[in-house]
Motif scaffolding. Structure first.
Motif, PDB file in Angstrom:
ATOM      1  N   ARG A 148       0.667  -1.136  -0.023  1.00 24.23           N
ATOM      2  CA  ARG A 148      -0.143   0.064   0.185  1.00 24.23           C
ATOM      3  C   ARG A 148       0.904   1.127   0.030  1.00 24.23           C
ATOM      4  O   ARG A 148       1.846   1.421   0.781  1.00 24.23           O
ATOM      5  CB  ARG A 148      -0.781  -0.110   1.314  1.00 24.23           C
ATOM      6  N   VAL A 149       0.564   2.270  -0.793  1.00 20.56           N
ATOM      7  CA  VAL A 149       1.171   3.421  -0.884  1.00 20.56           C
ATOM      8  C   VAL A 149       0.982   4.333   0.345  1.00 20.56           C
ATOM      9  O   VAL A 149      -0.234   4.519   0.795  1.00 20.56           O
ATOM     10  CB  VAL A 149       0.966   4.441  -2.097  1.00 20.56           C
ATOM     11  N   PRO A 150       1.805   4.735   1.103  1.00 22.87           N
ATOM     12  CA  PRO A 150       1.583   5.733   2.345  1.00 22.87           C
ATOM     13  C   PRO A 150       0.630   6.731   2.124  1.00 22.87           C
ATOM     14  O   PRO A 150       0.607   7.418   1.076  1.00 22.87           O
ATOM     15  CB  PRO A 150       2.901   5.863   2.732  1.00 22.87           C
ATOM     16  N   LEU A 151      -0.513   6.861   2.987  1.00 23.48           N
ATOM     17  CA  LEU A 151      -1.270   7.940   2.938  1.00 23.48           C
ATOM     18  C   LEU A 151      -0.823   9.320   2.947  1.00 23.48           C
ATOM     19  O   LEU A 151      -1.268  10.009   1.966  1.00 23.48           O
ATOM     20  CB  LEU A 151      -2.631   8.071   3.977  1.00 23.48           C
ATOM     21  N   SER A 152       0.164   9.505   3.385  1.00 25.29           N
ATOM     22  CA  SER A 152       1.055  10.757   3.554  1.00 25.29           C
ATOM     23  C   SER A 152       1.200  11.246   2.173  1.00 25.29           C
ATOM     24  O   SER A 152       1.524  12.144   1.530  1.00 25.29           O
ATOM     25  CB  SER A 152       1.971  10.877   4.507  1.00 25.29           C
ATOM     26  N   ILE A 153       2.109  10.039   1.510  1.00 22.32           N
ATOM     27  CA  ILE A 153       2.376  10.146   0.062  1.00 22.32           C
ATOM     28  C   ILE A 153       1.477  10.705  -0.817  1.00 22.32           C
ATOM     29  O   ILE A 153       1.621  11.420  -1.738  1.00 22.32           O
ATOM     30  CB  ILE A 153       3.215   9.032  -0.540  1.00 22.32           C
ATOM     31  N   THR A 154       0.382   9.838  -0.968  1.00 25.75           N
ATOM     32  CA  THR A 154      -1.012  10.010  -1.674  1.00 25.75           C
ATOM     33  C   THR A 154      -1.412  11.260  -1.621  1.00 25.75           C
ATOM     34  O   THR A 154      -1.655  12.036  -2.380  1.00 25.75           O
ATOM     35  CB  THR A 154      -1.968   8.974  -1.386  1.00 25.75           C
ATOM     36  N   SER A 155      -1.730  11.667  -0.050  1.00 27.42           N
ATOM     37  CA  SER A 155      -2.399  13.274   0.081  1.00 27.42           C
ATOM     38  C   SER A 155      -1.504  14.228  -0.380  1.00 27.42           C
ATOM     39  O   SER A 155      -1.879  15.352  -1.019  1.00 27.42           O
ATOM     40  CB  SER A 155      -2.461  13.456   1.661  1.00 27.42           C
ATOM     41  N   ARG A 156      -0.022  14.004  -0.307  1.00 25.97           N
ATOM     42  CA  ARG A 156       1.011  15.170  -0.831  1.00 25.97           C
ATOM     43  C   ARG A 156       1.028  15.230  -2.151  1.00 25.97           C
ATOM     44  O   ARG A 156       1.069  16.284  -2.850  1.00 25.97           O
ATOM     45  CB  ARG A 156       2.307  14.752  -0.211  1.00 25.97           C
ATOM     46  N   THR A 157       0.948  14.181  -2.899  1.00 29.08           N
ATOM     47  CA  THR A 157       0.896  13.980  -4.400  1.00 29.08           C
ATOM     48  C   THR A 157      -0.412  14.690  -4.924  1.00 29.08           C
ATOM     49  O   THR A 157      -0.354  15.483  -5.834  1.00 29.08           O
ATOM     50  CB  THR A 157       0.927  12.377  -4.874  1.00 29.08           C
ATOM     51  N   LEU A 158      -1.506  14.463  -4.128  1.00 25.36           N
ATOM     52  CA  LEU A 158      -2.993  14.951  -4.539  1.00 25.36           C
ATOM     53  C   LEU A 158      -2.504  16.572  -4.594  1.00 25.36           C
ATOM     54  O   LEU A 158      -2.906  17.327  -5.363  1.00 25.36           O
ATOM     55  CB  LEU A 158      -3.646  14.740  -3.857  1.00 25.36           C
ATOM     56  N   GLU A 159      -1.873  17.034  -3.420  1.00 28.50           N
ATOM     57  CA  GLU A 159      -1.997  18.524  -3.198  1.00 28.50           C
ATOM     58  C   GLU A 159      -1.062  19.176  -4.293  1.00 28.50           C
ATOM     59  O   GLU A 159      -1.302  20.168  -4.751  1.00 28.50           O
ATOM     60  CB  GLU A 159      -1.298  18.833  -1.730  1.00 28.50           C
ATOM     61  N   ILE A 160       0.104  18.620  -4.354  1.00 31.88           N
ATOM     62  CA  ILE A 160       0.923  19.068  -5.440  1.00 31.88           C
ATOM     63  C   ILE A 160       0.388  19.120  -6.923  1.00 31.88           C
ATOM     64  O   ILE A 160       0.740  20.123  -7.604  1.00 31.88           O
ATOM     65  CB  ILE A 160       2.431  18.293  -5.445  1.00 31.88           C
ATOM     66  N   MET A 161      -0.275  17.977  -7.116  1.00 38.09           N
ATOM     67  CA  MET A 161      -0.802  18.094  -8.611  1.00 38.09           C
ATOM     68  C   MET A 161      -1.980  19.292  -8.806  1.00 38.09           C
ATOM     69  O   MET A 161      -2.101  19.863  -9.774  1.00 38.09           O
ATOM     70  CB  MET A 161      -1.658  16.696  -8.623  1.00 38.09           C
ATOM     71  N   LEU A 162      -2.755  19.252  -7.607  1.00 42.64           N
ATOM     72  CA  LEU A 162      -3.699  20.394  -7.580  1.00 42.64           C
ATOM     73  C   LEU A 162      -3.137  21.637  -7.727  1.00 42.64           C
ATOM     74  O   LEU A 162      -3.591  22.659  -8.759  1.00 42.64           O
ATOM     75  CB  LEU A 162      -4.703  20.100  -6.446  1.00 42.64           C
ATOM     76  N   LEU A 163      -2.196  21.965  -6.985  1.00 43.91           N
ATOM     77  CA  LEU A 163      -1.443  23.332  -6.883  1.00 43.91           C
ATOM     78  C   LEU A 163      -0.693  23.468  -8.263  1.00 43.91           C
ATOM     79  O   LEU A 163      -0.815  24.671  -8.848  1.00 43.91           O
ATOM     80  CB  LEU A 163      -0.698  23.320  -5.764  1.00 43.91           C
ATOM     81  N   PHE A 164      -0.143  22.613  -8.908  1.00 43.72           N
ATOM     82  CA  PHE A 164       0.846  23.013  -9.899  1.00 43.72           C
ATOM     83  C   PHE A 164      -0.083  22.821 -11.386  1.00 43.72           C
ATOM     84  O   PHE A 164       0.021  23.775 -12.138  1.00 43.72           O
ATOM     85  CB  PHE A 164       2.031  22.158 -10.047  1.00 43.72           C
ATOM     86  N   MET A 165      -1.080  21.871 -11.248  1.00 44.79           N
ATOM     87  CA  MET A 165      -1.848  21.873 -12.511  1.00 44.79           C
ATOM     88  C   MET A 165      -2.691  22.897 -12.690  1.00 44.79           C
ATOM     89  O   MET A 165      -2.998  23.503 -13.811  1.00 44.79           O
ATOM     90  CB  MET A 165      -2.547  20.555 -12.538  1.00 44.79           C
ATOM     91  N   GLY A 166      -3.290  23.232 -11.409  1.00 43.48           N
ATOM     92  CA  GLY A 166      -4.308  24.553 -11.569  1.00 43.48           C
ATOM     93  C   GLY A 166      -3.587  25.610 -11.834  1.00 43.48           C
ATOM     94  O   GLY A 166      -3.757  26.546 -12.451  1.00 43.48           O
ATOM     95  N   GLY A 167      -2.256  25.615 -11.131  1.00 43.25           N
ATOM     96  CA  GLY A 167      -1.467  26.958 -11.249  1.00 43.25           C
ATOM     97  C   GLY A 167      -1.104  27.151 -12.661  1.00 43.25           C
ATOM     98  O   GLY A 167      -1.011  28.398 -13.414  1.00 43.25           O
ATOM     99  N   SER A 168      -0.654  25.976 -13.371  1.00 42.32           N
ATOM    100  CA  SER A 168      -0.194  26.175 -14.845  1.00 42.32           C
ATOM    101  C   SER A 168      -1.178  26.764 -15.697  1.00 42.32           C
ATOM    102  O   SER A 168      -0.992  27.682 -16.553  1.00 42.32           O
ATOM    103  CB  SER A 168       0.420  24.872 -15.079  1.00 42.32           C
ATOM    104  N   ARG A 169      -2.446  26.451 -15.626  1.00 40.06           N
ATOM    105  CA  ARG A 169      -3.532  26.569 -16.326  1.00 40.06           C
ATOM    106  C   ARG A 169      -3.765  28.302 -16.069  1.00 40.06           C
ATOM    107  O   ARG A 169      -4.255  29.013 -16.991  1.00 40.06           O
ATOM    108  CB  ARG A 169      -4.661  25.934 -16.141  1.00 40.06           C
ATOM    109  N   PHE A 170      -3.951  28.695 -14.857  1.00 39.87           N
ATOM    110  CA  PHE A 170      -4.295  29.871 -14.389  1.00 39.87           C
ATOM    111  C   PHE A 170      -3.143  30.733 -14.770  1.00 39.87           C
ATOM    112  O   PHE A 170      -3.207  32.130 -15.098  1.00 39.87           O
ATOM    113  CB  PHE A 170      -4.763  29.967 -12.854  1.00 39.87           C
TER     114      PHE A 170
END
Length: 607
Positions: free
Chosen positions: A100-122
């Motif tokens: 199992r992928v540690p939840l801390s890694i999963t949540s941090r990956t989600l946060e970074i993707m949201l931040l950078f994917m949203g940021g790149s578009r805006f």
């Protein structure tokens, strides 16, 4: 950059963000020293995330959106795509790797993707907006209305290249709760009473009225304030532009004099109109004229079984025919080139087509021209109407609606007197006919051929001067579409013999009309464009009336249509005077006037 190129670049950026997000999440989780077991998991997690999140982003159309127009809706869809993608990836990685992928890694990956994917578009949206702002700003703009429509216009101005060179300063809104607030990053500067002050303070060049759902009376008040500022005024046409999604910079139009009338749109009884027009053979005389052509347009929308367009001028009839064939291909049209003065031709038309409803709009209407040619006014307005009415009676037309004029009331002109005689004739024939004969009386219509508005516009375009006959002259005005809607509606109330009078609102001073047109064109009266007084023309009155002293008025089911009390018409006397007309038409014009004066007791010639 082409669509495919933009999509490819965005896809590559998203893949890079995914790998960077996962790598940094693992490095943070294990303080930069990733155990061998988790190194292999990281690679599996990265590959699976790339595939699944890529599919999820594509499914939510993240690569088919115009990000320079991005708003809350795009943010929500982006969050959905990433969250669903990460959730599926978490499950798939566990099934493939067994750990199992540690939840801390999963949540941090989600946060970074949201931040950078949203940021790149805006970031792309920000670049486009700033690029527009950096263009040479030549005009300051003020938007009246800080609601949904005003916000949409502001966003369009920030992103649409067709508005480059314009700088939106802020908003005006009467809502006290919006005062000192910001809409799309711009301040609400005050209410309508501050418009003149804001124009001076901020050197406003353009004012945009973005209040499509507000009552026309309020719009008229705002326009009256704006026109005194010297700024150019534009307006969003109607709330339909919001509903249908057509709201854009291109929908803005210049404010017209019609907007100053301050009347709400006409409400019509569609069912009542359909009862006497739909699936009927309808004849419109004078169908190429301003009123006749609009009658034809609106009648066509009610699907008559056949629509007969009758007129004397081939070019105008051809024009309206082509327009109607394009807009209403399902309506069967017949074009008839004929002169209503030709009795035998009218008989032939009625015998051939057998119309069930007749709208009689053919007439000579120009007051000064008819003063100089009274015999022609009698031939067309009197005998032409008689010919059409007699044929309607002979061939048992169901309903006959004649377009009359306020100039028929206590007429001072030949045109008005002949219109009054035409009213008298249809009232008299109604008493012996199975056909329901009625007349509809109203004042001037804005924009009709030969009317004052087009003439003023021509004079302004030529640099002036604008000529007004008298500083105190007033007239009733109505737009062509609303006049025609009320005419058709009045026809549904017909019992026979009525003269329907349309509520024209308050009379308008012609001098005020000229000044408004000059200001709305961006000039100052008697500074940029001179106004000259030419003196009253023959046959004109300072003011028009809608009722004679003998005509009491009663209301109808419609708030803007009234009925003038029918007067008793001596048919025998009328027929006798018509015979006198026939004798004098070939004689002097003064003889024609003598018969008119005898037939119309209220006629008083103004020289």
């Amino acid at each position: 950059m082409s669509y495919r190129s933009r999509m490819l670049v965005l896809l590559v950026v998203d893949i890079c963000i995914i790998w960077v997000a996962i790598a940094t999440s693992y490095l943070f989780r294990f303080d930069g020293n990733i155990p061998p077991l988790y190194e292999s998991q990281m690679l599996v997690f990265a590959f699976v995330t790339t595939v699944i999140c890529g599919v999820s982003l594509a499914f939510f159309r993240m690569y088919r959106r115009m990000w320079q127009y991005a708003s809350i809706g795009e943010i929500v869809e982006l969050v959905k795509a990433i969250v669903i993608g990460i959730a599926l990836t978490y499950i798939a990685t566990y099934l493939l790797h067994g750990v199992r992928v540690p939840l801390s890694i999963t949540s941090r990956t989600l946060e970074i993707m949201l931040l950078f994917m949203g940021g790149s578009r805006f970031l792309w949206r920000l670049i486009r907006v700033n690029r527009t702002k950096k263009a040479e700003l030549t005009n300051n703009v003020l938007v009246v209305g800080a609601g949904d429509c005003g916000a949409l216009i502001a966003k369009e101005m920030m992103t649409n290249n067709s508005f480059s060179g314009n700088r939106l300063v802020g908003f005006v809104d009467d809502d006290p709760y919006k005062r000192n607030m910001q809409v799309v990053g711009l301040p609400v500067l005050g209410d309508r009473t501050k418009i003149e002050e804001m124009v001076c303070t901020h050197q406003i060049h353009d004012i945009i009225i973005a209040m499509p759902s507000v009552k026309r009376t309020n719009i008229s008040d705002i326009i009256n304030i704006c026109k005194l500022t010297g700024a150019k005024v534009k307006i969003i046409p109607s709330i339909n532009d919001l509903i249908t999604g057509h709201l854009a910079v291109e929908t803005l139009r210049n404010v017209e004099v019609e907007d100053l009338l301050g009347r709400d749109p006409v409400k019509i009884d569609l069912e009542g109109i359909a009862d006497y027009v739909s699936d009927k053979v309808v004849l419109v005389t004078g169908a190429g004229g301003s009123i006749g052509s609009e009658l034809s347009r609106q009648i066509a929308s009610f699907n008559p079984s056949r629509l007969l367009l009758l007129g004397h001028g081939e070019n105008s009839i051809y024009t309206i025919e082509m327009e109607l064939r394009s807009k209403y291909p399902q309506v069967q049209l017949e074009t008839v080139i004929a002169d209503i003065q030709d009795r035998s031709r009218m008989d032939d038309v009625f015998n051939r087509f057998r119309p069930q409803v007749v709208f009689h709009a053919a007439a000579h209407k120009h007051v000064p021209l008819m003063e100089r040619n009274p015999s022609e006014a009698v031939k067309n307005n009197v005998f032409g109407t008689k010919n059409v009415a007699d044929c309607a009676d002979k061939y048992k037309v169901e309903r006959f609606v004649m377009i009359s004029s306020d100039k028929a009331v206590n007429p001072s002109s030949i045109m008005g007197a002949t219109k009054r005689i035409a009213e008298m004739y249809i009232q008299s024939i109604n008493t012996i006919s199975e056909t329901q004969f009625v007349a509809v009386r109203f004042g001037n219509v804005l924009g009709s051929r030969g009317s004052v508005i087009p003439r003023f516009k021509e004079q302004i375009a030529a640099g002036g001067p604008v000529t007004v006959t008298h500083p105190d002259m007033v007239r009733y005005f109505m737009t062509i579409p609303e006049a025609v809607q009320l005419v058709i509606q009045a026809g549904s109330f017909a019992k026979g013999g009525e003269i329907f009078i349309l509520d024209m609102g308050q009379p308008v001073r012609i001098l005020d009309l000229a000044q408004d047109l000059i200001r709305l064109s961006g000039y100052e009266p008697n500074v940029d464009i001179e106004i000259n007084f030419s003196g009253m023309r023959e046959g004109e009155k300072l003011f028009e009336e809608l009722l004679t002293d003998e005509e009491a008025v009663t209301s109808t089911q419609h708030e803007r249509i009234y009925i003038g009390k029918p007067q008793q018409i001596n048919r025998a006397e009328l027929e006798l005077q018509f015979k006198r007309f026939e004798k004098v038409l070939g004689e002097s014009q003064s003889s024609v006037r003598d018969v008119i004066e005898h037939l119309v007791p209220f006629y008083s010639h103004v020289s």
